[in-house]
Design a protein around this motif. Structure first.
Motif, PDB file in Angstrom:
ATOM      1  N   TRP A 107     -52.266  17.156 -17.776  1.00 16.08           N
ATOM      2  CA  TRP A 107     -50.966  17.427 -18.376  1.00 16.08           C
ATOM      3  C   TRP A 107     -49.859  16.610 -17.717  1.00 16.08           C
ATOM      4  CZ3 TRP A 107     -47.642  19.206 -21.827  1.00 16.08           C
ATOM      5  CH2 TRP A 107     -48.167  19.855 -22.938  1.00 16.08           C
ATOM      6  N   LEU A 134     -47.557  14.229 -19.797  1.00 11.92           N
ATOM      7  CA  LEU A 134     -46.102  14.381 -19.742  1.00 11.92           C
ATOM      8  C   LEU A 134     -45.425  13.071 -19.366  1.00 11.92           C
ATOM      9  CD1 LEU A 134     -43.995  16.662 -20.078  1.00 11.92           C
ATOM     10  CD2 LEU A 134     -44.140  17.034 -17.614  1.00 11.92           C
ATOM     11  N   ARG A 140     -43.493  12.211 -23.006  1.00 16.42           N
ATOM     12  CA  ARG A 140     -42.823  13.487 -22.757  1.00 16.42           C
ATOM     13  C   ARG A 140     -42.473  14.191 -24.058  1.00 16.42           C
ATOM     14  NH1 ARG A 140     -40.081  15.559 -18.392  1.00 16.42           N
ATOM     15  NH2 ARG A 140     -38.446  17.081 -18.864  1.00 16.42           N
ATOM     16  N   LEU A 168     -43.891  18.003 -24.849  1.00 18.99           N
ATOM     17  CA  LEU A 168     -42.974  19.136 -25.012  1.00 18.99           C
ATOM     18  C   LEU A 168     -42.810  19.516 -26.476  1.00 18.99           C
ATOM     19  CD1 LEU A 168     -40.193  18.172 -22.428  1.00 18.99           C
ATOM     20  CD2 LEU A 168     -42.190  19.644 -22.103  1.00 18.99           C
ATOM     21  N   ALA A 170     -44.023  22.779 -28.825  1.00 20.33           N
ATOM     22  CA  ALA A 170     -43.243  23.987 -29.076  1.00 20.33           C
ATOM     23  C   ALA A 170     -42.591  23.977 -30.449  1.00 20.33           C
ATOM     24  CB  ALA A 170     -42.167  24.157 -27.996  1.00 20.33           C
ATOM     25  N   TRP A 218     -48.485  28.373 -25.856  1.00 21.82           N
ATOM     26  CA  TRP A 218     -47.828  28.183 -24.573  1.00 21.82           C
ATOM     27  C   TRP A 218     -48.006  29.412 -23.682  1.00 21.82           C
ATOM     28  CZ3 TRP A 218     -46.681  24.057 -22.091  1.00 21.82           C
ATOM     29  CH2 TRP A 218     -46.308  22.890 -22.767  1.00 21.82           C
ATOM     30  N   THR A 265     -42.146  32.335 -21.720  1.00 23.81           N
ATOM     31  CA  THR A 265     -42.738  32.254 -23.062  1.00 23.81           C
ATOM     32  C   THR A 265     -42.452  33.505 -23.879  1.00 23.81           C
ATOM     33  OG1 THR A 265     -44.906  33.203 -22.446  1.00 23.81           O
ATOM     34  CG2 THR A 265     -44.622  30.819 -22.184  1.00 23.81           C
TER      35      THR A 265
END
Length: 368
Positions: A70, A74, A78, A82, A85, A94, A139
């Motif tokens: 990860w 990332l 990035r 991300l 979500a 998540w 979360t």
């Protein structure tokens, strides 16, 4: 949304485009729960604890590998990392990373002392529990917020994954109860017990809000896509974990909460746990029947199959606790049978996941 359908190219077999979503951390949860369930099982077989420790180490190694992957994901893209979500389905998963952290941490406390010593085991669990609890509370708020303000949710969108972001506080409650005896006596233990009961409530009430929506969707809109059917088993997660948490918090409250609340915590463990177990077994039967019906028509393998593992494992730990409290041979037998189901599920899913990862199929974005 487009980043989810056209993920970046990362190093891998044949240089394929890789989707490394948070759902991968469900494999750590599903592996770690086999170890923790075996650690308390009311069945003393030669070598069982050794095997449980080996499985826990495998879960820990898998967690380290996924975290490292990860970090690479990332750094390379990035926005995509991300951007999960933004997807109404993937966002729900998540909840898996914080539960993966705490599952490995709980295993360290239950199985680690014989390997690394009790002080180190406690330190590892404190670190992973703290990180998992913080992420889990995030979360619990952030994903429902996105659902309420940004995601486009249809009338038939409810699925078992909606529970994933709100289950971590229940895992925090159960694993936090294990840490209580390792804190200094007095205010520190009291505060942790109170905090764990509060997190128990957070997850329980959220589950009671979501579960009727899932039931309504199944009745009104039917089962839906075959690849999402395994997520029906996620419902067993908050149910089984709440039974486990009620048992462990009752044990932790002894000598920490003032009377009559300490005695009330002992009663709650049984008077709450047994009725919830009854509903959990009904849901297990429903989920199994729907899964078998779907399998006859074709149930494609995907990472959602890990839903067959961790939720069943929480039932094993919950029933194990109830059996010990009630001295019930029937419940002890049920715990062993459920553990057998867990091992069979884990063996199947872990093998399919290893093959899918080796060939690269599981790193491709799912078809919609």
């Amino acid at each position: 949304m487009n980043s989810l359908h056209h993920p970046p190219t990362l190093p891998g077999r044949a240089g394929t485009a890789v989707q490394l979503g948070p759902n991968w951390f469900a494999s750590v949860m599903g592996t770690g729960i086999v170890a923790t369930a075996a650690a308390g099982l009311p069945l003393h077989l030669p070598g069982l604890r050794f095997v449980a420790t080996a499985v826990w180490l495998a879960a820990a190694a898998l967690l380290v590998a996924l975290v490292a992957a990860w970090v690479v994901h990332l750094r390379r893209d990035r926005g995509t990392a991300l951007g999960y979500a933004a997807d109404p389905v993937m966002a729900q998963f998540w909840g898996a990373p914080p539960m993966a952290l705490m599952t490995v941490g709980g295993g360290a406390l239950l199985l680690g002392p014989a390997l690394i010593g009790e002080p180190a085991a406690v330190a590892v669990d404190l670190l992973l529990w703290g990180a998992g609890t913080g992420l889990g509370l995030l979360t619990t708020v952030a994903i429902p917020y996105l659902m309420m303000t940004r995601h486009r949710i249809g009338p038939d969108a409810a699925f078992g994954g909606w529970l994933m972001p709100v289950v971590p506080p229940m895992v925090s409650a159960a694993n936090g109860a294990l840490l209580v005896p390792h804190l200094p006596a007095g205010q520190a233990r009291l505060d942790l017990v109170i905090a764990c009961y509060a997190m128990f409530g957070v997850s329980l009430v959220a589950t009671l809000v979501i579960l009727p929506q899932l039931w309504n969707r199944l009745v009104v809109h039917r089962v839906g896509a075959a690849r999402m059917v395994p997520t029906l088993w996620i419902v067993l997660g908050p149910l089984g974990q709440s039974i486990t948490a009620a048992h462990l918090l009752g044990r932790a409250a002894d000598g920490v909460l003032p009377e009559p609340y300490a005695a009330g915590a002992q009663m709650l463990a049984v008077l709450y746990g047994v009725p919830v177990l009854g509903f959990a077994l009904v849901w297990l039967a429903l989920a199994a029947a729907i899964t078998l019906r779907t399998a006859r028509a074709g149930l494609p393998f995907s990472l959602t199959w890990w839903s067959f593992t961790f939720p069943v494992g929480t039932l094993v730990t919950g029933v194990t606790g109830l059996a010990a409290r009630a001295g019930s041979a029937m419940l002890a037998t049920l715990a062993v049978l459920l553990f057998g189901l867990l091992v069979a599920a884990w063996t199947t899913v872990a093998g399919r996941t290893a093959r899918g990862a080796w060939h690269g199929h599981l790193f491709l974005p799912p078809t919609r």
